[in-house]
Write an enzyme that holds these catalytic residues in place. Structure first.
Site, PDB file in Angstrom:
ATOM      1  N   GLY A   1     -29.338  -4.984 -16.933  1.00  0.00           N
ATOM      2  CA  GLY A   1     -29.790  -5.747 -15.772  1.00  0.00           C
ATOM      3  C   GLY A   1     -31.195  -6.255 -16.039  1.00  0.00           C
ATOM      4  O   GLY A   1     -31.873  -5.764 -16.956  1.00  0.00           O
TER       5      GLY A   1
ATOM      6  N   GLN B   1     -39.878  -8.891 -14.416  1.00  0.00           N
ATOM      7  CA  GLN B   1     -39.949  -8.347 -15.779  1.00  0.00           C
ATOM      8  C   GLN B   1     -40.224  -9.429 -16.818  1.00  0.00           C
ATOM      9  O   GLN B   1     -40.716  -9.135 -17.905  1.00  0.00           O
ATOM     10  CB  GLN B   1     -38.638  -7.644 -16.153  1.00  0.00           C
ATOM     11  CG  GLN B   1     -38.373  -6.372 -15.381  1.00  0.00           C
ATOM     12  CD  GLN B   1     -37.106  -5.702 -15.884  1.00  0.00           C
ATOM     13  OE1 GLN B   1     -36.023  -5.983 -15.402  1.00  0.00           O
ATOM     14  NE2 GLN B   1     -37.237  -4.832 -16.866  1.00  0.00           N
TER      15      GLN B   1
ATOM     16  N   CYS C   1     -35.901   1.565 -19.291  1.00  0.00           N
ATOM     17  CA  CYS C   1     -36.215   0.238 -18.754  1.00  0.00           C
ATOM     18  C   CYS C   1     -36.890  -0.591 -19.843  1.00  0.00           C
ATOM     19  O   CYS C   1     -37.761  -0.086 -20.553  1.00  0.00           O
ATOM     20  CB  CYS C   1     -37.152   0.391 -17.558  1.00  0.00           C
ATOM     21  SG  CYS C   1     -37.673  -1.166 -16.841  1.00  0.00           S
ATOM     22  N   LEU C   2     -36.489  -1.854 -19.946  1.00  0.00           N
ATOM     23  CA  LEU C   2     -37.087  -2.748 -20.937  1.00  0.00           C
ATOM     24  C   LEU C   2     -38.590  -2.889 -20.729  1.00  0.00           C
ATOM     25  O   LEU C   2     -39.326  -3.164 -21.671  1.00  0.00           O
ATOM     26  CB  LEU C   2     -36.438  -4.137 -20.841  1.00  0.00           C
ATOM     27  CG  LEU C   2     -34.948  -4.243 -21.222  1.00  0.00           C
ATOM     28  CD1 LEU C   2     -34.394  -5.588 -20.790  1.00  0.00           C
ATOM     29  CD2 LEU C   2     -34.762  -4.037 -22.715  1.00  0.00           C
TER      30      LEU C   2
ATOM     31  N   GLU D   1     -32.798  -2.248 -10.274  1.00  0.00           N
ATOM     32  CA  GLU D   1     -33.290  -3.636 -10.233  1.00  0.00           C
ATOM     33  C   GLU D   1     -33.953  -3.951  -8.887  1.00  0.00           C
ATOM     34  O   GLU D   1     -34.976  -4.639  -8.835  1.00  0.00           O
ATOM     35  CB  GLU D   1     -32.155  -4.629 -10.517  1.00  0.00           C
ATOM     36  CG  GLU D   1     -31.443  -4.458 -11.858  1.00  0.00           C
ATOM     37  CD  GLU D   1     -32.372  -4.372 -13.058  1.00  0.00           C
ATOM     38  OE1 GLU D   1     -33.490  -4.925 -13.020  1.00  0.00           O
ATOM     39  OE2 GLU D   1     -31.977  -3.725 -14.051  1.00  0.00           O
TER      40      GLU D   1
ATOM     41  N   HIS E   1     -37.400  -2.788  -8.868  1.00  0.00           N
ATOM     42  CA  HIS E   1     -38.313  -3.723  -9.550  1.00  0.00           C
ATOM     43  C   HIS E   1     -38.823  -4.791  -8.584  1.00  0.00           C
ATOM     44  O   HIS E   1     -39.997  -5.166  -8.614  1.00  0.00           O
ATOM     45  CB  HIS E   1     -37.601  -4.436 -10.705  1.00  0.00           C
ATOM     46  CG  HIS E   1     -37.632  -3.698 -12.007  1.00  0.00           C
ATOM     47  ND1 HIS E   1     -38.792  -3.258 -12.594  1.00  0.00           N
ATOM     48  CD2 HIS E   1     -36.636  -3.327 -12.857  1.00  0.00           C
ATOM     49  CE1 HIS E   1     -38.507  -2.650 -13.734  1.00  0.00           C
ATOM     50  NE2 HIS E   1     -37.212  -2.669 -13.920  1.00  0.00           N
TER      51      HIS E   1
HETATM   52 ZN   LIG Z   1     -36.118  -1.792 -15.404  1.00  0.00          ZN
END
Ligand SMILES: [Zn+2]
Length: 167
Positions: free
Chosen positions: A39, A44, A86-87, A128, A131
């Site tokens: 996701g 981000q 998480c990226l 998500e 975020h």
């Molecule tokens: Zn994340």
């Protein structure tokens, strides 16, 4: 990719319009595929809009990447946890307690819909939506793990920057 503790990851994303969604859906899906994420939320990748996408690759009930537009959890029940990563939070992972089943209201102002989800999809949606509210998964870890994970993520970000820096 914006990395924790970048400030955009810490603010509530601005409300998005139908037009924002039309402009950003393809771009966010492309970024998500590029980074091999399950996701991706707009902040981000530096976009201050309340939009996120979730990959259809892992979910039989999705026939295309799911779009979340100004999403809001309206109902939740039960609990579950998996090891999350998480990226945007470099090099750390941790089991995080989440609701098992959720109902999420999403869509442009004149066409709000309710999506029900459970299991892994519910976890990804909660991650998500967090975020879009300025919350990263390590914030949901209990003390003192929370502090350690934040510190580690900060160190990992610095390391990455010094490796790729040319001056
Ligand atoms: Zn994340």
């Amino acid at each position: 990719m914006r990395l924790y503790p970048n400030r955009i990851l810490r603010k509530k994303a601005a409300r998005a319009s139908r037009r924002d969604a039309e402009e950003l859906y393809g771009k966010l899906v492309a970024e998500m595929i590029n980074y091999e994420g399950i996701g991706l939320a707009a902040p981000q990748v530096g976009i201050d809009k309340s939009i996120a996408v979730i990959s259809d690759k892992y979910f039989d009930n999705l026939d295309r990447p799911l779009l979340l537009l100004n999403p809001r959890v309206v109902k939740k029940s039960g609990s579950q946890s998996i090891e999350e990563a998480c990226l945007s939070v470099k090099g750390v992972s941790r089991k995080i307690k989440r609701a098992l089943q959720i109902e999420v209201e999403t869509g442009p102002d004149d066409d709000r819909k309710i999506i029900e989800a459970s299991g892994l999809l519910a976890i990804v949606m909660q991650h998500e939506i967090d975020h879009l509210n300025g919350i990263v998964f390590v914030d949901r870890a209990p003390f003192p793990a929370r502090c350690w994970l934040r510190l580690k993520a900060k160190i990992n970000k610095k390391k990455k920057e010094s490796e790729s820096g040319c001056d």
